[in-house]
Design a protein around this motif. Structure first.
Motif, PDB file in Angstrom:
ATOM      1  N   PHE A 281       0.862  -1.178   0.000  1.00 57.23           N
ATOM      2  CA  PHE A 281       0.000   0.000   0.000  1.00 57.23           C
ATOM      3  C   PHE A 281       0.897   1.226   0.000  1.00 57.23           C
ATOM      4  O   PHE A 281       1.685   1.421   0.920  1.00 57.23           O
TER       5      PHE A 281
ATOM      6  N   VAL B 194       1.159   4.988   0.478  1.00 51.50           N
ATOM      7  CA  VAL B 194       0.376   6.049   1.108  1.00 51.50           C
ATOM      8  C   VAL B 194       1.231   7.299   1.263  1.00 51.50           C
ATOM      9  O   VAL B 194       2.457   7.235   1.337  1.00 51.50           O
TER      10      VAL B 194
ATOM     11  N   ALA C 222       0.594   8.306   6.627  1.00 52.49           N
ATOM     12  CA  ALA C 222       1.218   7.187   7.348  1.00 52.49           C
ATOM     13  C   ALA C 222       1.670   7.610   8.734  1.00 52.49           C
ATOM     14  O   ALA C 222       1.659   6.815   9.675  1.00 52.49           O
TER      15      ALA C 222
ATOM     16  N   GLU D  59      -4.975  -2.673   4.783  1.00 54.24           N
ATOM     17  CA  GLU D  59      -5.777  -1.826   3.899  1.00 54.24           C
ATOM     18  C   GLU D  59      -6.718  -0.938   4.721  1.00 54.24           C
ATOM     19  O   GLU D  59      -6.837   0.268   4.474  1.00 54.24           O
TER      20      GLU D  59
ATOM     21  N   CYS E  51      -4.782   1.811   6.461  1.00 57.36           N
ATOM     22  CA  CYS E  51      -4.452   2.901   5.538  1.00 57.36           C
ATOM     23  C   CYS E  51      -5.659   3.807   5.315  1.00 57.36           C
ATOM     24  O   CYS E  51      -5.528   5.033   5.271  1.00 57.36           O
ATOM     25  N   GLN E  52      -6.833   3.213   5.210  1.00 61.37           N
ATOM     26  CA  GLN E  52      -8.056   4.013   5.068  1.00 61.37           C
ATOM     27  C   GLN E  52      -8.237   4.894   6.300  1.00 61.37           C
ATOM     28  O   GLN E  52      -8.624   6.062   6.198  1.00 61.37           O
TER      29      GLN E  52
ATOM     30  N   TYR F  12      -6.048   8.128   6.328  1.00 60.88           N
ATOM     31  CA  TYR F  12      -6.613   9.234   5.552  1.00 60.88           C
ATOM     32  C   TYR F  12      -7.845   9.829   6.223  1.00 60.88           C
ATOM     33  O   TYR F  12      -8.051  11.041   6.202  1.00 60.88           O
TER      34      TYR F  12
END
Length: 99
Positions: free
Chosen positions: A16, A18, A23, A58, A61-62, A65
């Motif tokens: 991923f 980012v 991060a 995943e 990471c979402q 953000y």
């Protein structure tokens, strides 16, 4: 710390890419990226998490953000939805990543 990208790699090999700022929502990642100790992660902008699966990374990471977008928001903040079957694993990952 530059405004670049960092690649996060899961235990099962998913990568991923980012934004470094996103991060760094993780205090652990931020510490690694700011360290002057010559971590290979800092040089390569790639961090492998042998204990975190792709489906969990995943979602993490979402969340990076989501957190970045709503931290200083004065508007109502929508709920960050977590599927019940991922809740425990996600909690353990967020605890490990300190985010």
């Amino acid at each position: 710390m530059g405004h670049g990208y960092v690649t996060l790699v899961s235990a099962d090999g998913f990568e991923f890419v980012v934004d470094e700022e996103a991060a760094c929502v993780s205090k652990m990642i931020k510490s690694m990226m700011q360290s002057s100790g010559g971590f290979s992660e800092r040089r390569d902008n790639k961090i492998t998490f042998p204990e975190i699966s792709g489906k969990i990374l995943e979602k993490v990471c979402q969340y990076f953000y989501y957190k970045l977008q709503y931290t200083d928001s004065r508007d109502s903040v929508p709920e960050f939805k977590v599927p019940p079957e991922l809740a425990l694993e996600l909690l353990m990952a967020s605890n490990y990543l300190d985010c």
